[in-house]
Design a protein around this motif. Structure first.
Motif, mmCIF file in Angstrom:
data_model
loop_
_atom_site.group_PDB
_atom_site.id
_atom_site.type_symbol
_atom_site.label_atom_id
_atom_site.label_comp_id
_atom_site.label_asym_id
_atom_site.label_seq_id
_atom_site.Cartn_x
_atom_site.Cartn_y
_atom_site.Cartn_z
ATOM 1 N N UNK A 67 0.441 -1.585 -0.138
ATOM 2 C CA UNK A 67 -0.129 0.210 0.153
ATOM 3 C C UNK A 67 0.774 1.233 -0.097
ATOM 4 N N UNK A 68 0.336 2.616 -0.544
ATOM 5 C CA UNK A 68 0.951 3.775 -0.762
ATOM 6 C C UNK A 68 1.171 4.414 0.553
ATOM 7 N N UNK A 69 2.232 4.657 1.514
ATOM 8 C CA UNK A 69 1.847 4.846 3.051
ATOM 9 C C UNK A 69 1.261 6.881 2.497
ATOM 10 N N UNK A 72 -2.614 6.060 2.686
ATOM 11 C CA UNK A 72 -3.353 6.104 4.076
ATOM 12 C C UNK A 72 -3.270 6.797 4.889
ATOM 13 N N UNK A 73 -2.239 7.709 4.859
ATOM 14 C CA UNK A 73 -2.020 9.070 5.740
ATOM 15 C C UNK A 73 -3.004 9.713 5.404
ATOM 16 N N UNK A 74 -3.630 9.975 4.075
ATOM 17 C CA UNK A 74 -4.851 10.965 3.738
ATOM 18 C C UNK A 74 -6.822 10.533 4.233
#
Length: 99
Positions: A67-69, A72-74
Motif C-alpha cells: 500500500x502507498x503510505x 493511507x495517511x490521507x
C-alpha cells in the motif's frame, strides 16, 4: 455423616500440604542443567529460562498487498506528532537500551 466427610477432607488437605512442602524442599536440589536436556542453551541462568515462540510459517504462494503510505495517511487522517518543545531531532539519532 457430614462431620466424618469434613474431617476426612481436612486430613487429606493436611496430607496434601505436607507432600507439597516435601516437593518444594526436594526441588531446591534439582539444578537447571538437569531439567533442560538441550545443549544449545546459553550459560546464563536468566537466558536459559527465556523461551521464544517458534517462527511463523508463511505460505510461499500468498501475495502480500503493498500500500502507498501517502494514500493511507490521507485516507485515515493521520497527523504528525506535535512536539512539546522546540528541539529538532536529527536523522542520526539512535535509541540506546536502558541500563
Amino acid at each position: 455423616m457430614s462431620k466424618i466427610i469434613s474431617l476426612f477432607i481436612k486430613i487429606l488437605n493436611r496430607i496434601n500440604k505436607f507432600i507439597w512442602k516435601i516437593i518444594i524442599f526436594l526441588s531446591k536440589f534439582i539444578e537447571v542443567d538437569e531439567v533442560n536436556h538441550l545443549n544449545n542453551k546459553p550459560q546464563d541462568v536468566k537466558y536459559r529460562l527465556f523461551n521464544v515462540d517458534d517462527p511463523a510459517i508463511i505460505e510461499p504462494f500468498v501475495k502480500l498487498e503493498h500500500k502507498d503510505y501517502k494514500q493511507l495517511i490521507k485516507a485515515n487522517n493521520i497527523k504528525p506528532i506535535i512536539r512539546r518543545n522546540d528541539k529538532n531531532i536529527t536523522i542520526d539519532v539512535k535509541c540506546l537500551p536502558h541500563t
